[in-house]
Design an enzyme around this catalytic site. Structure first.
Site, PDB file in Angstrom:
ATOM      1  N   ARG A 230      36.056  35.047  25.379  1.00 58.35           N
ATOM      2  CA  ARG A 230      35.225  36.154  25.834  1.00 58.35           C
ATOM      3  C   ARG A 230      34.019  35.552  26.539  1.00 58.35           C
ATOM      4  NH1 ARG A 230      39.121  38.748  25.107  1.00 58.35           N
ATOM      5  NH2 ARG A 230      39.384  40.709  23.942  1.00 58.35           N
ATOM      6  N   GLU A 258      31.111  41.458  32.659  1.00 62.07           N
ATOM      7  CA  GLU A 258      32.481  41.608  33.110  1.00 62.07           C
ATOM      8  C   GLU A 258      32.781  43.087  33.315  1.00 62.07           C
ATOM      9  OE1 GLU A 258      36.751  40.776  31.077  1.00 62.07           O
ATOM     10  OE2 GLU A 258      35.441  39.012  31.153  1.00 62.07           O
ATOM     11  N   HIS A 277      39.945  37.982  34.263  1.00 60.74           N
ATOM     12  CA  HIS A 277      40.493  38.338  32.946  1.00 60.74           C
ATOM     13  C   HIS A 277      41.990  38.637  33.071  1.00 60.74           C
ATOM     14  CE1 HIS A 277      39.126  40.005  28.809  1.00 60.74           C
ATOM     15  NE2 HIS A 277      40.351  39.502  28.728  1.00 60.74           N
TER      16      HIS A 277
END
Length: 313
Positions: A230, A258, A277
């Site tokens: 993350r 993000e 991602h």
């Protein structure tokens, strides 16, 4: 009767045979949480399968209208985005195992891409320029994999054939059939010896900014940081400073914030490769989610404990 909602037609179709085998015990309803269910169905729902990348502000509020709801199934291994927003009294289950292969493939791919200078090659190709640099290998390098859950273990397994010196780090130290696993408290002493550091830890209060400015400074000059965990596991400002100075390299599938805004300086920092991602964005994901939901429903129909329980609210 167990009533479960699934977020799309594809998953519904993949589970048709299970529903057909249990006509009196299982009801499947298509629902993507984008708007409330009708009142009659809402009263009957026991389990909700959440859509992929479900991060809509207030999106989990619709679950409060389901009086019989007991289980929430996420397709993702991470669950920090869901747990704080769920109503009380629920069992939260994650997607452990679904994204192991895809994320591990990407971790190795990002490492190879940066080590072998593929971003530079792509730029040269776009310019029609023959560029033949000398650069680092992956073989004979020390690779530190931080996180030994199912994703971390899958990453370790895929690095094995590349003739690297693998060092494993988990929350606590232990020994297993493959050797020693270091504890995360040993990171300050392990980082200076690593050529590649791969992050595959869940985000929680103990891993927030696990690699802060002090820890990044412990990494050797020219070391590569690969983050498939993350974004908030790394102090983004501190990493940007290290990249701008040219001291470290990075390959990031996750960022903070993000999605990364188009004007964010990380896009144009030297020595960095950013992917959006994409760890779980493969055609292996849908059948693996279906297999997990199938196991979950089968367990609940048999009166067994839920699969992949990670929290109770």
């Amino acid at each position: 009767m167990l009533t479960a909602t699934v977020p799309d037609d594809d998953l519904l179709h993949r589970l048709d045979d299970l529903a057909a085998a249990h006509p009196d015990d299982l009801r499947l309803v298509r629902w993507d949480l984008s708007e409330p269910l009708d009142a009659a169905t809402a009263r009957e729902v026991d389990l909700v399968v959440v859509p992929h990348y479900f991060v809509r502000p207030g999106g989990f509020d619709v679950l409060r209208d389901l009086p019989r709801l007991r289980y929430v199934q996420l397709p993702s291994a991470g669950y920090e985005h869901a747990r704080p927003h769920l109503p009380p009294g629920l069992v939260l289950c994650n997607g452990r195992g679904v994204h192991d292969a895809g994320t591990a493939e990407l971790a190795v791919g990002l490492t190879l891409a940066v080590q072998r200078g593929l971003p530079r090659a792509v730029r040269a190709m776009g310019e029609g320029r023959w560029d033949n640099p000398f650069g680092p290998s992956l073989a004979d390098r020390r690779v530190l994999v931080v996180g030994q859950g199912s994703v971390g273990q899958a990453i370790v397994a895929r690095f094995g054939p590349f003739e690297v010196d693998l060092v494993r780090v988990a929350r606590t130290a232990r020994d297993d059939v493959h050797g020693h696993v270091h504890g995360v408290d040993e990171l300050p002493d392990l980082l200076p010896g690593a050529d590649v550091v791969v992050l595959a830890v869940p985000l929680d209060r103990t891993s927030y900014h696990l690699l802060d400015a002090r820890m990044l400074a412990r990494m050797k000059d020219g070391a590569l940081l690969v983050n498939v965990a993350r974004g908030k596991v790394v102090d983004g400002d501190a990493l940007l400073a290290e990249l701008t100075a040219g001291r470290l390299r990075a390959a990031l599938d996750v960022t903070d914030p993000e999605p990364l805004p188009s004007d964010h300086p990380l896009w144009h920092a030297p020595n960095v490769l950013v992917t959006a991602h994409q760890g779980g964005n493969t055609d292996a994901t849908a059948p693996r989610v279906a297999a997990l939901v199938r196991r979950q429903l089968t367990a609940l129909l048999a009166g067994e404990p839920p699969v992949n329980e990670v929290a109770r609210t």
